[in-house]
Design a protein around this motif. Structure first.
Motif, short mmCIF file in Angstrom:
data_model
loop_
_atom_site.label_atom_id
_atom_site.label_comp_id
_atom_site.label_asym_id
_atom_site.label_seq_id
_atom_site.Cartn_x
_atom_site.Cartn_y
_atom_site.Cartn_z
N ASN A 1 0.79 -1.19 0.02
CA ASN A 1 -0.03 0.16 -0.09
C ASN A 1 1.00 1.12 -0.12
O ASN A 1 0.50 2.30 0.36
N TYR A 2 2.32 1.08 -0.54
CA TYR A 2 2.85 2.45 -0.42
C TYR A 2 3.43 2.39 -1.89
O TYR A 2 4.12 1.50 -2.39
N ASP B 1 0.82 4.02 -2.92
CA ASP B 1 -0.91 3.92 -2.73
C ASP B 1 -1.01 2.36 -3.18
O ASP B 1 -0.18 1.66 -3.29
N SER C 1 -2.14 0.88 -5.33
CA SER C 1 -1.93 0.52 -6.62
C SER C 1 -0.65 -0.02 -7.03
O SER C 1 -0.14 -0.51 -8.11
N ARG C 2 0.31 -0.11 -5.84
CA ARG C 2 1.75 -0.31 -5.94
C ARG C 2 2.00 -1.75 -6.74
O ARG C 2 2.68 -1.79 -7.58
N GLU D 1 -9.74 -1.16 -1.19
CA GLU D 1 -9.37 -0.12 -1.79
C GLU D 1 -10.22 -0.02 -2.92
O GLU D 1 -9.88 1.09 -3.98
N PRO E 1 -7.60 1.22 -8.44
CA PRO E 1 -6.37 1.06 -8.31
C PRO E 1 -5.65 -0.01 -9.31
O PRO E 1 -4.60 0.12 -9.89
#
Ligand code: WT7
Length: 717
Positions: free
Chosen positions: A392-393, A395, A397-398, A424, A428
């Protein structure tokens, strides 16, 4: 060379020919196994099966699989010797007449397992030298940093130079064949490279996951007797910085003179700003600490290989048991090599296409990272991604932006990550081009219907077979798993055994093997497969006790499973006191002993409860010493203690103070009752006074305790 061209003859079988549908029954009258004694994730798998039965039309299992699987069981020597000889370099051939020697019967003498006896090889040579010669310019590793702007790639030729340098540094520090080396590193390419460097010189690597605490690291250094530690100053994980060096320093300082680390190689990973915020990460003890990069630069990039006997130790990897300290699971050279490579190629349908980019999101600190980030893909000459970050970093969509950027073809992750990302929404995922994806895999725990659907439809666009792989640290590689396009999938089922795997379901009360389909029992294995653990480090007795003492003649996995009407396996969760939290094994006994180590705690009992994202979460019942009041502060302190002692991923979710624990007259804690009370789906009923879900409570020494426990649910925990 022959091994390159004949690579995995078996994974390139002609396309599946359906067998007669008579052998397969539609699943319409499946009855889910009894839920007694099973944890949350277990139940999810069952619900899935009953809700999906209708999706299945009568279909078939690939004939060649059935024939090959039958051969692999009836004649393992013939089956595995062909694969081993065709796909790997052996400096000296193994004795083809006794490929497998073993005893699984504790009643008949010591348990022992030997594969490819007489053979000499080196797994690191089979990864590095072989492909550096054959496909030197092909990308071996792609690095994807925590910061998405940081990526790099290394060809097999470059990998070779790097591995050889690290091997020479280890040699210069006195490491010899058989010595243990502890690796406490972030997920940079240095981690698989260090593993390969150990293996090249016959040193036994012991990777300790970077999320473990200093106590956990110290215990692993001590138990393995590692005199060299490779670590880093720190690592960025998402927004956070983990100060690995200060954790390693605390661990090393806590060790007695006899257990001391003599050399600590430090990878400098943090930037100036991160170091400013974490000054202790810069601490160096000149008598022990060495700059890893400088040491590598100072040695030659050529290093002779150490040939190993097939049964020489390759690595130790610690895993939690239902009792006692973590177990140092020991894997050896030849069998692990053959099995990790063969499962990789078959399960992920790797046939040598240069465009295949394999991404396993697991950390090398777990067996998944060992077998399917480092060894399996690289042994096969496949490009493998090393991911330092978190899902999740920056965001949600990683994963998907990374798949798009590197054109990932096979993607392997954990259900817990999928569940977190599902929350989410689809956007994403949808904003990225995922058309490169061909196969999707999961591992670590049963996958629930919603997550399976989402993975299949939103990520895979319905075009990618999902391989739900069931296996364990101890098994070295996949055991129950779909093989892409060889038989129909059933969401939530790990389906059928891999070649060489002979599962059995045993009825715990009769201790008899359950024959036929539509049965539920303890999942055991009837005969060895090449990748299985050979022992527990320095503790063969415990190995025999943990895995072979329940049912004579069987390796006992500790999981329960259902075999459905088509012969498909559904793993329904642990039958012992191990929790699977976010796909990580956590022994309830370890958490309990951490609690009891607190001066205010009298007794603790830990169980799992179903959790939307983690699959299973940690619920702790705690009784306090006379005169101590349970407070919010104490609750926080206790959670922190466990996180510090065992690792942040072991932090309890709920701490429930109770005046007493429910025990039988003989003093055994009735965990069955504790599990029900911890289960949020039972809370409303329990609070309304309906205790039916608790089952028979008459064997309790004091039934009133149950009411106290239920009342305790009214308090915030
Ligand atoms: C336990 C082993 C194998 C690498 C990761 C975990 C559970 C694992 C599945 C699956 C249902 C699964 C089992 C097993 N498990 N994969 N596909 N479906 N359960 O390795 O830490 O040794 O844990 O994880 O309970 O015994 P591990």
């Amino acid at each position: 060379k022959s091994w390159a061209r004949t690579l995995s003859a078996r994974s390139t079988n002609p396309s599946p020919r359906p067998i007669s549908t008579a052998t397969l029954q539609p699943l319409t009258n499946f009855v889910p196994p009894s839920a007694a004694g099973q944890t949350g994730t277990a139940l999810m798998a069952q619900q899935l099966l009953s809700s999906r039965s209708r999706l299945l039309s009568a279909s078939a299992i690939d004939r060649s699989y059935l024939a090959d699987h039958a051969l692999s069981i009836s004649d393992p020597d013939a089956y595995w010797s062909e694969i081993a000889a065709n796909n790997y370099h052996w400096e000296k051939s193994f004795d083809a007449s006794t490929v497998l020697k073993y005893n699984f019967h504790a009643s008949k003498g010591p348990i022992h397992i030997e594969w490819f006896k007489g053979g000499k090889t080196n797994i690191s040579y089979n990864v590095v030298d072989r492909w550096a010669e054959d496909t030197p310019e092909k990308t071996a590793l792609i690095f994807e940093g925590n910061d998405p702007s940081e990526t790099a790639s290394y060809t097999f030729k470059e990998l070779k130079a790097k591995v050889f340098r690290v091997a020479n540094v280890l040699k210069a520090k006195g490491v010899k064949k058989g010595d243990r080396v502890a690796l406490y590193l972030p997920m940079t390419v240095d981690l698989p490279i260090s593993m390969l460097a150990c293996a090249r010189i016959g040193a036994v690597h012991s990777v300790v996951f970077g999320g473990f605490s200093s106590d956990a690291l110290a215990a692993r250094i001590k138990d393995s007797g590692s005199k060299v530690l490779i670590t880093a100053d720190g690592v960025g994980r998402g927004e956070k910085v983990i100060n690995l060096k200060s954790i390693a320093d605390t661990a090393m300082d806590s060790l007695g003179a006899e257990d001391q680390v003599e050399t600590c190689l430090v990878l400098e990973r943090l930037n100036e700003e991160q170091l400013k915020d974490n000054p202790t990460a810069s601490h160096r003890d000149p008598s022990r600490d060495v700059d890893f990069a400088a040491a590598c630069a100072a040695v030659s990039d050529d290093c002779p290989v150490t040939w190993m006997d097939a049964e020489d130790p390759l690595f130790i990897l610690y895993t939690s048991g239902s009792t006692g300290t973590p177990k140092g699971v020991l894997h050896t050279t030849g069998g692990y090599m053959v099995y990790s490579g063969e499962t990789f190629r078959n399960v992920f349908d790797y046939k040598g296409a240069p465009s295949d980019i394999f991404w396993c999101t697991a950390d090398c600190g777990w067996i998944t990272g060992h077998s399917y980030l480092a060894y399996g893909p690289l042994l096969s000459g496949c490009t493998s991604i090393v991911f330092e970050g978190v899902p999740n970093y920056p965001d949600a969509s990683r994963f998907w932006s990374t798949v798009e950027r590197h054109k990932v073809t096979q993607f392997y992750t954990a259900p817990t990550a999928l569940r977190a990302l599902m929350r989410e929404g689809d956007e994403p995922v949808k904003k990225h081009d995922l058309s490169s994806l061909r196969i999707l895999g999961t591992v670590g725990e049963p996958i629930n219907p919603a997550a399976w659907d989402w993975y299949n439809e939103i990520v895979g666009k319905g075009n990618c077979p999902i391989v739900d792989t069931w296996w364990q640290t101890e098994t070295g590689g996949h055991m129950l798993t779909p093989l892409p396009n060889k038989w129909p999938l059933k969401p939530g089922s790990a389906t059928l055994p891999f070649y060489g795997v002979a599962p059995a379901l045993i009825d715990p009360s009769s201790e008899e093997e359950l024959e036929g389909n539509d049965v539920h029992g303890h999942l055991c294995m009837k005969q060895p497969w090449p990748g299985m653990a050979r022992s527990l480090w320095n503790n063969h007795e415990r190995f025999e006790e943990v895995y072979f003492s329940q049912f004579d003649g069987y390796y006992c996995t500790g999981d329960g499973a259902q075999r459905d009407e088509d012969g498909y396996f559904w793993v329904t969760g642990r039958v012992d006191d191990v929790l699977i939290v976010s796909g990580h094994n956590i022994g309830t006994a370890e958490v309990e002993s951490s609690f009891v180590g607190h001066g205010d705690v009298a007794e603790a009992a830990v169980v799992g409860f179903p959790h939307e994202v983690k699959g299973e979460a940690i619920y702790c019942y705690v009784t306090l010493n006379q005169g101590v009041e349970g407070s919010e502060d104490l609750r926080w302190e206790l959670k922190k203690k466990v996180a510090e002692e065992l690792g942040a991923f072991c932090r309890p979710d709920v701490v429930h103070f109770t005046p007493a624990l429910p025990k039988t007259r003989s003093g055994k804690i009735m965990r069955r009752i504790l599990r029900k009370i911890a289960d949020p789906s039972e809370t409303d009923k329990l609070l309304a006074g309906d205790l039916e879900c608790l089952g028979d409570i008459s064997t309790l020494a004091d039934e009133a305790i149950v009411h106290d426990l239920v009342e305790g649910l009214r308090e915030p925990c």
